[in-house]
Scaffold this active site. Sequence first.
Site, PDB file in Angstrom:
ATOM      1  CG  LEU A   9      -2.030  -1.081   1.154  1.00 42.00           C
ATOM      2  CD1 LEU A   9      -2.609  -1.362   2.529  1.00 42.00           C
ATOM      3  CD2 LEU A   9      -3.131  -0.618   0.193  1.00 42.00           C
ATOM      4  CG  HIS A  69      13.879  36.334  19.707  1.00 40.73           C
ATOM      5  ND1 HIS A  69      14.246  36.690  18.419  1.00 40.73           N
ATOM      6  CD2 HIS A  69      14.963  36.527  20.496  1.00 40.73           C
ATOM      7  CE1 HIS A  69      15.515  37.112  18.457  1.00 40.73           C
ATOM      8  NE2 HIS A  69      15.974  37.016  19.705  1.00 40.73           N
ATOM      9  N   GLY A  86       8.483  15.115 -15.965  1.00 39.49           N
ATOM     10  CA  GLY A  86       7.070  15.167 -15.585  1.00 39.49           C
ATOM     11  C   GLY A  86       6.473  13.778 -15.485  1.00 39.49           C
TER      12      GLY A  86
HETATM   13  P1  NAI Z   1       8.168  18.759 -13.262  1.00 43.56           P
HETATM   14  O1  NAI Z   1       6.974  19.077 -14.062  1.00 43.56           O
HETATM   15  O2  NAI Z   1       8.316  19.325 -11.907  1.00 43.56           O
HETATM   16  O3  NAI Z   1       9.486  19.178 -14.061  1.00 43.56           O
HETATM   17  C1  NAI Z   1       9.765  18.703 -15.337  1.00 43.56           C
HETATM   18  C2  NAI Z   1      10.773  19.628 -15.981  1.00 43.56           C
HETATM   19  O4  NAI Z   1      11.241  19.027 -17.171  1.00 43.56           O
HETATM   20  C3  NAI Z   1      10.188  20.981 -16.372  1.00 43.56           C
HETATM   21  O5  NAI Z   1      11.049  21.987 -15.922  1.00 43.56           O
HETATM   22  C4  NAI Z   1      10.111  20.921 -17.890  1.00 43.56           C
HETATM   23  O6  NAI Z   1      10.251  22.178 -18.501  1.00 43.56           O
HETATM   24  C5  NAI Z   1      11.298  20.024 -18.194  1.00 43.56           C
HETATM   25  N1  NAI Z   1      11.217  19.323 -19.480  1.00 43.56           N
HETATM   26  C6  NAI Z   1      10.141  18.756 -20.058  1.00 43.56           C
HETATM   27  N2  NAI Z   1      10.491  18.177 -21.224  1.00 43.56           N
HETATM   28  C7  NAI Z   1      11.822  18.366 -21.367  1.00 43.56           C
HETATM   29  C8  NAI Z   1      12.776  17.994 -22.357  1.00 43.56           C
HETATM   30  N3  NAI Z   1      12.418  17.293 -23.421  1.00 43.56           N
HETATM   31  N4  NAI Z   1      14.074  18.353 -22.187  1.00 43.56           N
HETATM   32  C9  NAI Z   1      14.453  19.072 -21.095  1.00 43.56           C
HETATM   33  N5  NAI Z   1      13.577  19.451 -20.124  1.00 43.56           N
HETATM   34  C10 NAI Z   1      12.292  19.096 -20.264  1.00 43.56           C
HETATM   35  O7  NAI Z   1       8.208  17.152 -13.246  1.00 43.56           O
HETATM   36  P2  NAI Z   1       9.068  16.154 -12.370  1.00 43.56           P
HETATM   37  O8  NAI Z   1      10.231  16.836 -11.763  1.00 43.56           O
HETATM   38  O9  NAI Z   1       9.289  14.974 -13.233  1.00 43.56           O
HETATM   39  O10 NAI Z   1       8.043  15.760 -11.228  1.00 43.56           O
HETATM   40  C11 NAI Z   1       6.793  15.128 -11.541  1.00 43.56           C
HETATM   41  C12 NAI Z   1       5.760  15.447 -10.513  1.00 43.56           C
HETATM   42  O11 NAI Z   1       6.058  14.843  -9.286  1.00 43.56           O
HETATM   43  C13 NAI Z   1       5.642  16.936 -10.290  1.00 43.56           C
HETATM   44  O12 NAI Z   1       4.417  17.351 -10.831  1.00 43.56           O
HETATM   45  C14 NAI Z   1       5.644  17.120  -8.826  1.00 43.56           C
HETATM   46  O13 NAI Z   1       4.467  17.724  -8.406  1.00 43.56           O
HETATM   47  C15 NAI Z   1       5.727  15.717  -8.232  1.00 43.56           C
HETATM   48  N6  NAI Z   1       6.801  15.731  -7.246  1.00 43.56           N
HETATM   49  C16 NAI Z   1       6.653  16.497  -6.128  1.00 43.56           C
HETATM   50  C17 NAI Z   1       7.656  16.601  -5.206  1.00 43.56           C
HETATM   51  C18 NAI Z   1       7.473  17.488  -4.044  1.00 43.56           C
HETATM   52  O14 NAI Z   1       6.353  17.916  -3.783  1.00 43.56           O
HETATM   53  N7  NAI Z   1       8.525  17.803  -3.296  1.00 43.56           N
HETATM   54  C19 NAI Z   1       8.909  15.880  -5.355  1.00 43.56           C
HETATM   55  C20 NAI Z   1       8.990  15.138  -6.585  1.00 43.56           C
HETATM   56  C21 NAI Z   1       7.949  15.063  -7.464  1.00 43.56           C
END
Ligand code: NAI
Length: 461
Positions: free
Chosen positions: A39, A440, A268
Amino acid sequence: MSELYDVLVIGGGPGGYNCAIRAGQLGLKVACIEGRGTLGGTCLNVGCIPSKALLHSSEMFETADKDFAGLGIKTKVELDLPTMMDSKAKTVDALTKGIEFLLKKNKVEYIQGFGVIIAPDTVEVDGKTYTTKNIVIATGSEVATLPGVDIDEKNIVSSTGALSLSEVPKKLLVIGAGVIGLELGSVWRRLGSEVTVVEYLPHILPGMDGEIQKQATRMFKKQKVKFELGRKVAGVVKTKSGLNVITEAATGGKPKDIEADVVLVAIGRRPFTDKLGLETVGVATDKRGFVATEHFKTNIDGIWAVGDCTTGPMLAHKAEEEAVAVAELIAGKAGHVNYDVIPGVIYTNPEIACVGQTEEELKEAGIPYKSGKFPFMANSRARANHETDGFVKILAHAETDEILGAHMIGKGVSEMIAEVALAMEFKAASEDIARTCHAHPTCSEAVRQAAMDVENWAMQM
Ligand code: NAI
Ligand code: FAD
């Protein structure tokens, strides 16, 4: 044929298990169907939790190695990667088993296996059918792939492979300067990798406040992360010595090759609804494959959807909010999610945290706003801890003073953002935070000072 359920939840991630638990609490007959064998979904198994475990241990490693001496603590630091990985695995194991316990405690039946919707009131799991008044789709998301870059989870990895590498890559190339790229890039950099991040856009962290993007870029560069901004990866070729990554400018032009030992694809995630039976029952999806919903309802009566498989931020806590709302709606209560107040955190060092609108969004929407800002350099606790990078920024409506957004970068801001989220939930004014007594010395005084700065009366050192 089984007896009739009130709710069958498909997926055991934060969307699925929270919905099932809340439904159980509300006295509904509910089962949670999960196909991966444990899970907790992406979040507990290969997402939030293992990544935060490695971020924590790698940060401790780097601090012990680089900062202890300056505090008068002499150590000789050595990396033991198998133990670090083992410690991460133990955390994941304990938490996933904890969810199993929570399901039992709340009278939720746990059905192990892959669920397929065969009728609007029927789900099949391994040849057995279950009938129900409601189905909640909580099947989550999967890694988005890139043509010409074949993920093998050994040298060319997704986040899942990057959470389990058996040795520290000498050169790690990350595709995508988003959340995963920067978090997992940070882990391996701290453990010794040379990290290069190739990003399609001209800046990192799309969608974040512009000032945060700039400060974060400076901060990562100071940590010796190399950025190739405005570039895309056209392909990765395996060579005798490792990998050759072919990059080109986003606008086209001459290719540039970069050598790497490991490539992390982090561009992404996309909704996961494969073989779920959506077409069989006619559940509509949008053009990117997300399950289309209106107030969590799909176009088919009695079928609902929550979490990453629907639109909105792909965050565990967003999935959790939707999960609770749907269970409450099914039980005849008033389920609701306030999408204006969903915080986002990036667990790098310093951390980055935000809630509400960015300055760019406010300008675009023509909303008059005031901004207050306070640097951690002027906060005494941050000074005492030698953790002075970053700032807190609060945005408030120019006329009503209602807080519209907060954007922070600095040590520990993942915890501080909750204060502003709570204030926004209560529609507080920036003055409400400015006039709230904060202990503080604490770093959260920087939040208060930023709120005071909205009316130009910040004073602390
Ligand atoms: P992301 O959407 O955050 O970043 C993907 C990046 O890849 C973007 O900057 C985009 O412009 C770039 N990109 C896309 N195609 C590309 C290409 N062909 N060549 C070069 N750059 C390219 O997606 P990521 O980092 O994969 O994360 C996925 C999801 O997981 C996110 O939506 C996030 O919300 C979630 N996540 C959240 C975390 C947190 O809350 N701390 C930690 C890790 C993931
Ligand atoms: P999931 O967690 O993906 O769960 C869906 C579950 O459904 C899966 O277990 C899957 O096996 C199961 N399933 C799918 N189809 C079927 C079927 N037909 N039958 C049975 N079971 C099925 N978010 C944060 O908020 N904070 C973070 O720090 C964070 N860090 C992350 C780090 C990484 C590396 C990654 C990849 C993601 C991270 N996320 C983070 C995002 C977070 O993991 C997701 O937003 C969250 O897990 C979504 O929950 P969910 O329940 O919608 O889907």
